[in-house]
Each structure stands twice: as structure tokens, then as C-alpha cells.
Design a protein around this motif. Sequence first.
Motif, short mmCIF file in Angstrom:
data_model
loop_
_atom_site.label_atom_id
_atom_site.label_comp_id
_atom_site.label_asym_id
_atom_site.label_seq_id
_atom_site.Cartn_x
_atom_site.Cartn_y
_atom_site.Cartn_z
N GLY A 80 0.81 -1.21 0.00
CA GLY A 80 0.00 0.00 0.00
C GLY A 80 0.84 1.26 0.00
O GLY A 80 0.34 2.34 0.31
N VAL A 81 2.10 1.14 -0.34
CA VAL A 81 3.03 2.27 -0.38
C VAL A 81 3.33 2.58 -1.85
O VAL A 81 3.60 1.67 -2.63
CB VAL A 81 4.34 1.94 0.38
CG1 VAL A 81 5.38 3.02 0.20
CG2 VAL A 81 4.04 1.72 1.85
N ALA A 82 3.27 3.84 -2.20
CA ALA A 82 3.52 4.24 -3.59
C ALA A 82 4.94 3.86 -4.02
O ALA A 82 5.87 3.85 -3.21
CB ALA A 82 3.33 5.75 -3.73
N ALA A 83 5.07 3.56 -5.30
CA ALA A 83 6.39 3.22 -5.85
C ALA A 83 7.39 4.35 -5.61
O ALA A 83 8.56 4.09 -5.32
CB ALA A 83 6.28 2.90 -7.33
N SER A 84 6.93 5.59 -5.70
CA SER A 84 7.84 6.72 -5.45
C SER A 84 8.35 6.70 -4.01
O SER A 84 9.52 7.00 -3.76
CB SER A 84 7.14 8.05 -5.75
OG SER A 84 5.98 8.19 -4.94
N ALA A 85 7.50 6.31 -3.06
CA ALA A 85 7.93 6.21 -1.66
C ALA A 85 8.94 5.08 -1.51
O ALA A 85 9.91 5.21 -0.77
CB ALA A 85 6.73 6.00 -0.75
N LEU A 86 8.72 3.97 -2.21
CA LEU A 86 9.67 2.86 -2.14
C LEU A 86 11.03 3.27 -2.69
O LEU A 86 12.06 2.94 -2.11
CB LEU A 86 9.12 1.65 -2.91
CG LEU A 86 7.87 1.02 -2.32
CD1 LEU A 86 7.29 -0.02 -3.28
CD2 LEU A 86 8.15 0.40 -0.96
N ARG A 87 11.03 4.02 -3.80
CA ARG A 87 12.30 4.52 -4.34
C ARG A 87 12.97 5.45 -3.33
O ARG A 87 14.19 5.41 -3.15
CB ARG A 87 12.08 5.22 -5.67
CG ARG A 87 11.79 4.25 -6.82
CD ARG A 87 11.77 4.93 -8.18
NE ARG A 87 10.60 5.76 -8.37
CZ ARG A 87 9.42 5.33 -8.82
NH1 ARG A 87 9.27 4.07 -9.14
NH2 ARG A 87 8.41 6.16 -8.96
N PHE A 88 12.17 6.28 -2.66
CA PHE A 88 12.71 7.17 -1.63
C PHE A 88 13.29 6.35 -0.48
O PHE A 88 14.41 6.62 -0.02
CB PHE A 88 11.62 8.12 -1.12
CG PHE A 88 12.07 8.97 0.03
CD1 PHE A 88 12.94 10.03 -0.18
CD2 PHE A 88 11.64 8.69 1.31
CE1 PHE A 88 13.37 10.81 0.89
CE2 PHE A 88 12.06 9.47 2.38
CZ PHE A 88 12.93 10.53 2.17
N TYR A 89 12.56 5.35 0.00
CA TYR A 89 13.06 4.50 1.08
C TYR A 89 14.39 3.86 0.68
O TYR A 89 15.31 3.77 1.49
CB TYR A 89 12.07 3.38 1.43
CG TYR A 89 10.78 3.82 2.07
CD1 TYR A 89 10.60 5.08 2.63
CD2 TYR A 89 9.70 2.95 2.12
CE1 TYR A 89 9.41 5.45 3.23
CE2 TYR A 89 8.50 3.31 2.72
CZ TYR A 89 8.36 4.56 3.26
OH TYR A 89 7.18 4.92 3.85
N GLU A 90 14.47 3.44 -0.57
CA GLU A 90 15.71 2.82 -1.05
C GLU A 90 16.84 3.84 -1.08
O GLU A 90 17.96 3.55 -0.65
CB GLU A 90 15.48 2.19 -2.43
CG GLU A 90 16.64 1.34 -2.88
CD GLU A 90 16.35 0.57 -4.16
OE1 GLU A 90 17.32 -0.05 -4.67
OE2 GLU A 90 15.21 0.57 -4.65
N SER A 91 16.54 5.04 -1.55
CA SER A 91 17.58 6.08 -1.62
C SER A 91 18.05 6.49 -0.22
O SER A 91 19.18 6.92 -0.04
CB SER A 91 17.09 7.31 -2.39
OG SER A 91 16.14 8.04 -1.63
N GLU A 92 17.17 6.34 0.77
CA GLU A 92 17.50 6.69 2.15
C GLU A 92 18.12 5.52 2.92
O GLU A 92 18.43 5.64 4.10
CB GLU A 92 16.25 7.17 2.89
CG GLU A 92 15.74 8.51 2.42
CD GLU A 92 16.72 9.63 2.73
OE1 GLU A 92 17.15 9.74 3.90
OE2 GLU A 92 17.05 10.40 1.80
N GLY A 93 18.27 4.37 2.26
CA GLY A 93 18.89 3.22 2.90
C GLY A 93 17.98 2.45 3.83
O GLY A 93 18.45 1.67 4.66
N LEU A 94 16.66 2.65 3.72
CA LEU A 94 15.72 1.94 4.57
C LEU A 94 15.42 0.54 4.06
O LEU A 94 15.16 -0.38 4.84
CB LEU A 94 14.42 2.74 4.70
CG LEU A 94 14.57 4.12 5.33
CD1 LEU A 94 13.30 4.92 5.14
CD2 LEU A 94 14.91 3.99 6.80
#
Length: 165
Positions: A29-43
Motif C-alpha cells: 500500500g506504499v507508492a512506488a515513489s515512496a519505495l524509491r525514496f526509502y531505497e535512496s535513504e537506505g531503509l
Amino acid sequence: MSTRQSDEQDIYSVEGNALTIGQVAKRTGVAASALRFYESEGLISGTRNAGGHRRYSRDVLRRVAIIKAAQQLGIPLAEIRKALSALPKQQTPGAKHWAMLSQQWHSDLNRRIEKLVLLRDQLGDCIGCGCLSLTSCPLRNPGDSAAEYGPGARLFDQPAYPSQA
């Protein structure tokens, strides 16, 4: 086959054990853009297939659930990153991991709850200070400690000063 059935199959059909970013987005239920952000932030972390598309292992589903729960508690992303970095890589976090994370956040949450209760209880006094000089604000300027920072309502644009921590 209905569109709903094909969507459901798309969520669960993966090449090998890897999930696409769209599949993770649908499952969490998380937007793909948020997932890319999480990845860029190392989460979270993913890999790239031969075509350069992101692929995630299934443990990312639980990690995203932890991120969402922590965000709902108001845990800053830096703290979430620090906590997730202590978890084993490429392994689905379980109950013992959540217990470890929640214990880490427990005292911080209690401290923030105490501050919120103080804010709630002193909120009625705020209208008396007028927020122009903040010389008598019990929340942001107890004892006029901000006088050394100059005139005006500077405190609301800055983090709390040490006397308020």
C-alpha cells in the motif's frame, strides 16, 4: 479471467523469489515513489535485473510494514534507518526483531508523550503570551531564556533550546 484476478496473480507471480517495485507497492500500500525514496535513504534495498528494473526480496514487505508502523508512531526516518540497519540482511524480520525495535523506541516515545501532555496542559496559557515577544511562553520560552537570541518570535522557526529539551 477478470481484471481483478489478473491483478491478484500479478501481485503473487514473480520471477524467482524477487518482487517488482509495482508488486511491492500493491502488497504494502506504499507508492512506488515512496519505495524509491526509502531505497535512496537506505531503509530498504533492492537489486536490478538484466533490464535494469528494480527487484526486491520478499523480506522487504515486512521492512516496509515496520517503516509504516514506525512513521505512524512519529519515529524520524533517521531513527528508523538506524534500527533497520541492526536487522539481518535478506531475512524477514520476525517478532523478536519487532520486540527489539519497539524496546529501542519505547523511551523516546515516552519522552515525546510527556512533552505532548505538557503542551496540552499548558496550551491555554499560550494565548496570554501573545507570541510576539514570547517573554512569558511556558512552552517555548520558559523564564525568557530566548532573550539572548534577540527580539521577536524566533522560537517557532527553530528547534527547541536546551532548556526545553
